[in-house]
Design an enzyme around this catalytic site. Structure first.
Site, PDB file in Angstrom:
ATOM      1  N   MET A 193    -133.638 -57.337  28.467  1.00  0.00           N
ATOM      2  CA  MET A 193    -133.143 -56.001  28.126  1.00  0.00           C
ATOM      3  C   MET A 193    -133.947 -54.873  28.772  1.00  0.00           C
ATOM      4  O   MET A 193    -133.705 -53.702  28.499  1.00  0.00           O
ATOM      5  CB  MET A 193    -133.120 -55.815  26.606  1.00  0.00           C
ATOM      6  CG  MET A 193    -132.241 -56.804  25.879  1.00  0.00           C
ATOM      7  SD  MET A 193    -130.563 -56.823  26.547  1.00  0.00           S
ATOM      8  CE  MET A 193    -129.983 -58.365  25.883  1.00  0.00           C
ATOM      9  N   CYS A 194    -134.900 -55.216  29.621  1.00  0.00           N
ATOM     10  CA  CYS A 194    -135.676 -54.189  30.314  1.00  0.00           C
ATOM     11  C   CYS A 194    -134.884 -53.599  31.460  1.00  0.00           C
ATOM     12  O   CYS A 194    -134.163 -54.308  32.161  1.00  0.00           O
ATOM     13  CB  CYS A 194    -136.981 -54.778  30.857  1.00  0.00           C
ATOM     14  SG  CYS A 194    -138.247 -54.942  29.606  1.00  0.00           S
ATOM     15  N   HIS A 195    -135.063 -52.305  31.655  1.00  0.00           N
ATOM     16  CA  HIS A 195    -134.428 -51.625  32.777  1.00  0.00           C
ATOM     17  C   HIS A 195    -135.267 -51.837  34.031  1.00  0.00           C
ATOM     18  O   HIS A 195    -136.484 -51.985  33.959  1.00  0.00           O
ATOM     19  CB  HIS A 195    -134.336 -50.119  32.493  1.00  0.00           C
ATOM     20  CG  HIS A 195    -133.430 -49.805  31.359  1.00  0.00           C
ATOM     21  ND1 HIS A 195    -133.848 -49.837  30.040  1.00  0.00           N
ATOM     22  CD2 HIS A 195    -132.122 -49.456  31.331  1.00  0.00           C
ATOM     23  CE1 HIS A 195    -132.835 -49.523  29.259  1.00  0.00           C
ATOM     24  NE2 HIS A 195    -131.781 -49.288  30.006  1.00  0.00           N
ATOM     25  N   ILE A 246    -143.656 -52.620  28.562  1.00  0.00           N
ATOM     26  CA  ILE A 246    -143.448 -54.044  28.816  1.00  0.00           C
ATOM     27  C   ILE A 246    -144.023 -54.422  30.181  1.00  0.00           C
ATOM     28  O   ILE A 246    -144.598 -55.505  30.346  1.00  0.00           O
ATOM     29  CB  ILE A 246    -141.948 -54.420  28.706  1.00  0.00           C
ATOM     30  CG1 ILE A 246    -141.407 -54.034  27.315  1.00  0.00           C
ATOM     31  CG2 ILE A 246    -141.744 -55.904  28.968  1.00  0.00           C
ATOM     32  CD1 ILE A 246    -142.158 -54.661  26.148  1.00  0.00           C
ATOM     33  N   GLU A 247    -143.909 -53.543  31.146  1.00  0.00           N
ATOM     34  CA  GLU A 247    -144.482 -53.802  32.462  1.00  0.00           C
ATOM     35  C   GLU A 247    -146.000 -53.970  32.365  1.00  0.00           C
ATOM     36  O   GLU A 247    -146.569 -54.881  32.990  1.00  0.00           O
ATOM     37  CB  GLU A 247    -144.130 -52.669  33.433  1.00  0.00           C
ATOM     38  CG  GLU A 247    -142.688 -52.667  33.885  1.00  0.00           C
ATOM     39  CD  GLU A 247    -141.667 -52.178  32.859  1.00  0.00           C
ATOM     40  OE1 GLU A 247    -140.457 -52.241  33.145  1.00  0.00           O
ATOM     41  OE2 GLU A 247    -142.060 -51.740  31.752  1.00  0.00           O
ATOM     42  N   ASP A 258    -154.643 -70.627  35.373  1.00  0.00           N
ATOM     43  CA  ASP A 258    -154.130 -71.548  36.384  1.00  0.00           C
ATOM     44  C   ASP A 258    -155.182 -71.882  37.436  1.00  0.00           C
ATOM     45  O   ASP A 258    -155.335 -73.042  37.828  1.00  0.00           O
ATOM     46  CB  ASP A 258    -152.897 -70.951  37.060  1.00  0.00           C
ATOM     47  CG  ASP A 258    -152.363 -71.850  38.161  1.00  0.00           C
ATOM     48  OD1 ASP A 258    -152.018 -73.019  37.852  1.00  0.00           O
ATOM     49  OD2 ASP A 258    -152.309 -71.399  39.322  1.00  0.00           O
TER      50      ASP A 258
END
Length: 162
Positions: free
Chosen positions: A76-78, A113-114, A128
């Site tokens: 749902m992120c733009h 969110i980014e 990792d």
């Protein structure tokens, strides 16, 4: 927290929020997180002895790449044109690396969110690159530290009372 969630339509199904009418403003978000490891793992990272290469340089680039691709991973992120992404590292000299990310844009929606995805990806990349010598690493305390811009204004993280 009584606000109605905006990611649901009138049928209570997921939707991408319509931001068409929102004003373009300068926005930024800062997120942080930690990765805990065996003390010898941190020593090997700081000494540059990890066989896969410069752990923090690779992690930094992976975090920047993640921020730029957030809309591909979080449904749902733009898609947001980012104007800046910066990631810094600090360690406690013993067994923990802290990563901090600042993400900026001049757009109609924020970049929280980014920034959070940048931190998660940065820390996962450290894991990792070092997992061959330390599978017991723990990622934690990932959270939004601060954000500004837009209708909701300025937010600063307040440590919850335990």
């Amino acid at each position: 927290m009584a606000d109605k969630l905006t990611h649901f339509n009138d049928q209570d199904r997921a939707r991408m929020v319509d931001v068409t009418a929102k004003k373009v403003t300068a926005r930024f978000a800062r997120a942080t997180g930690q990765i805990h490891m065996h003390p010898t793992t941190l020593q090997q990272i700081t000494a540059g002895h990890i066989k896969k290469g410069d752990v923090l340089a690779v992690a930094q680039v992976s975090g920047i790449m993640a921020a730029k691709r957030t809309a591909e991973l979080i449904p749902m992120c733009h898609l947001i044109p980012l104007t800046g992404v910066d990631i810094h590292f600090h360690d406690n000299g013993h067994d923990t690396i802290t990563a901090d990310a600042v993400v900026k844009t001049k757009h109609v929606t924020g970049v929280e969110i980014e920034a959070l995805l940048a931190i998660q990806t940065t820390l996962l990349t450290i894991y990792d690159m070092c997992k061959a010598i330390d599978r017991g690493m723990v990622i934690d305390d990932v959270h939004l530290v601060e954000k500004d811009g837009g209708k909701s204004g300025h937010f600063i993280f307040a440590q919850p009372d335990n």
